[in-house]
Design an enzyme around this catalytic site. Structure first.
Site, PDB file in Angstrom:
ATOM      1  N   ASN A   7       0.867  -1.182   0.000  1.00 30.50           N
ATOM      2  CA  ASN A   7       0.000   0.000   0.000  1.00 30.50           C
ATOM      3  C   ASN A   7       0.904   1.233   0.000  1.00 30.50           C
ATOM      4  OD1 ASN A   7      -1.842   2.024   0.400  1.00 30.50           O
ATOM      5  ND2 ASN A   7      -2.330   1.457   2.523  1.00 30.50           N
ATOM      6  N   LYS A  54       0.066   4.273  -0.249  1.00 32.31           N
ATOM      7  CA  LYS A  54      -0.539   5.497   0.323  1.00 32.31           C
ATOM      8  C   LYS A  54      -0.300   6.664  -0.655  1.00 32.31           C
ATOM      9  CE  LYS A  54       0.015   3.335   4.760  1.00 32.31           C
ATOM     10  NZ  LYS A  54       0.199   3.443   6.195  1.00 32.31           N
ATOM     11  N   HIS A  81      -9.248   1.446   4.885  1.00 35.09           N
ATOM     12  CA  HIS A  81      -7.964   1.621   5.573  1.00 35.09           C
ATOM     13  C   HIS A  81      -8.172   2.574   6.753  1.00 35.09           C
ATOM     14  CE1 HIS A  81      -3.850   2.713   6.473  1.00 35.09           C
ATOM     15  NE2 HIS A  81      -3.512   1.595   5.868  1.00 35.09           N
ATOM     16  N   GLU A  93      -6.484   4.939   7.822  1.00 34.47           N
ATOM     17  CA  GLU A  93      -6.258   6.365   7.513  1.00 34.47           C
ATOM     18  C   GLU A  93      -7.497   6.974   6.865  1.00 34.47           C
ATOM     19  OE1 GLU A  93      -2.627   5.775   5.362  1.00 34.47           O
ATOM     20  OE2 GLU A  93      -1.625   5.220   7.237  1.00 34.47           O
ATOM     21  N   GLU A 148      -5.076  -4.799  10.534  1.00 36.07           N
ATOM     22  CA  GLU A 148      -4.015  -3.820  10.744  1.00 36.07           C
ATOM     23  C   GLU A 148      -4.260  -3.112  12.080  1.00 36.07           C
ATOM     24  OE1 GLU A 148      -2.108  -2.610   6.730  1.00 36.07           O
ATOM     25  OE2 GLU A 148      -3.722  -1.218   7.161  1.00 36.07           O
ATOM     26  N   GLY A 170       2.916   2.346  10.670  1.00 42.28           N
ATOM     27  CA  GLY A 170       3.870   3.440  10.508  1.00 42.28           C
ATOM     28  C   GLY A 170       4.631   3.780  11.776  1.00 42.28           C
ATOM     29  N   SER A 213       3.816  -2.149  10.118  1.00 37.78           N
ATOM     30  CA  SER A 213       5.277  -2.217  10.319  1.00 37.78           C
ATOM     31  C   SER A 213       5.892  -3.540   9.855  1.00 37.78           C
ATOM     32  CB  SER A 213       5.637  -1.924  11.779  1.00 37.78           C
ATOM     33  OG  SER A 213       5.264  -0.590  12.115  1.00 37.78           O
TER      34      SER A 213
HETATM   35  P1  13P Z   1       3.353   0.418   7.567  1.00 40.80           P
HETATM   36  O1  13P Z   1       3.808  -0.879   6.954  1.00 40.80           O
HETATM   37  O2  13P Z   1       4.101   1.610   7.055  1.00 40.80           O
HETATM   38  O3  13P Z   1       3.293   0.331   9.066  1.00 40.80           O
HETATM   39  O4  13P Z   1       1.843   0.661   7.070  1.00 40.80           O
HETATM   40  C1  13P Z   1       0.926  -0.368   7.187  1.00 40.80           C
HETATM   41  C2  13P Z   1      -0.278   0.005   6.423  1.00 40.80           C
HETATM   42  O5  13P Z   1      -1.004   0.906   6.778  1.00 40.80           O
HETATM   43  C3  13P Z   1      -0.556  -0.748   5.187  1.00 40.80           C
HETATM   44  O6  13P Z   1      -1.838  -0.468   4.725  1.00 40.80           O
END
Ligand code: 13P
Length: 254
Positions: free
Chosen positions: A12, A14, A98, A100, A170, A176, A215
């Site tokens: 992903n 983003k 997601h 976010e 997740e 992140g 992560s």
């Molecule tokens: P990270 O791997 O950067 O922690 O992000 C995970 C994520 O949100 C994947 O959709």
């Protein structure tokens, strides 16, 4: 015995990579994954990168996914993109829900309950993201949150199509942050999600793929992917580099 679930590694991106940066990335990724077998590979990219990525990845093992869509096929919804718009581009699937989008853009379970069937109807594979906040985990509310999200978000999906949805667990506190869930936390939560699907259809629970996200890095991927209920990973930051993404793909190879 039921057929084993093919592992899936999805990156992903983003809101990263312009079209030219995406082109450079895919030219670096394709040779690194050309000899991989038995792993489904997806890159979930910004809308502006979709056409170039579909063209460049055609004929390879890499599928191209979007990161959001509207549930209506068309309409007066400024700034939105629909499922038929994505499928006409030969996009394979779409990330939905997601954290976010839920936290920063007001994505609701009610909207997801409409979006997931709309994606399936348009021939797109949805990746539904679920997961708890740190406060919910600390308060012992992880299972309640997962039950709520899985229950609400999949209400519009008939039992016989449940296994066509990929679910990504997740934990929000692991996204992140560099703070990956310990294997036991990932396994327990994902087994719980599988049991929730099983409450609707035992057969779908056997077949549905559930990914871990949060992560994931080349260094921890092997341990996470070896967990019995973990069928792959949804990778954020580490997917932005073709080399480290390819390492994670390699760790998923059966
Ligand atoms: P990270 O791997 O950067 O922690 O992000 C995970 C994520 O949100 C994947 O959709």
């Amino acid at each position: 015995m039921a057929a084993p679930r093919a592992p899936m590694i999805a990156g992903n991106w983003k809101m990263y990579k312009t079209e030219s940066q995406a082109e450079e990335y895919i030219q670096g990724l394709l040779p690194r994954v050309s000899s991989v077998s038995g792993v489904d590979i997806a890159v979930c990219v910004p809308f502006t990168d979709l056409r170039a990525m579909v063209d460049s990845a055609r004929g390879s093992r890499v599928e191209v996914y979007a990161q959001n869509m509207h549930h209506e096929p068309e309409g007066p919804f400024t700034g939105e993109v629909s499922a038929p718009m994505l499928s006409e581009l030969d996009v394979s699937g779409v990330v939905l829900g997601h954290s976010e989008r839920r936290e920063l853009f007001g994505e609701t379970d009610r909207a997801l309950a409409l979006k997931i069937p709309a994606a399936l109807a348009a021939g797109l594979a949805p990746i539904l993201c679920v997961g708890e906040t740190e406060a919910e985990r600390d308060g012992g509310d992880t299972e309640r949150k997962l039950r709520h999200q899985i229950g609400e978000d999949l209400t519009g999906v008939p039992d016989e199509r449940l296994a066509d949805v990929v679910i990504a667990y997740e934990p929000i506190w692991a996204i992140g942050t560099g703070r990956v869930a310990i294997p036991e936390q990932a396994q327990d939560a994902i087994a719980f999600v599988r049991a929730l699907v099983g409450g609707r259809s035992p057969e779908a629970a056997e077949r549905v793929r559930i990914l871990y996200g949060g992560s994931v890095k080349p260094e921890n991927a092997g341990e996470l992917l070896a967990l019995p209920d973990v069928d792959g990973a949804l990778v954020g930051g580490a997917s932005l580099d073709a080399g480290s993404f390819a390492e994670i793909v390699a760790a998923a190879q059966p």
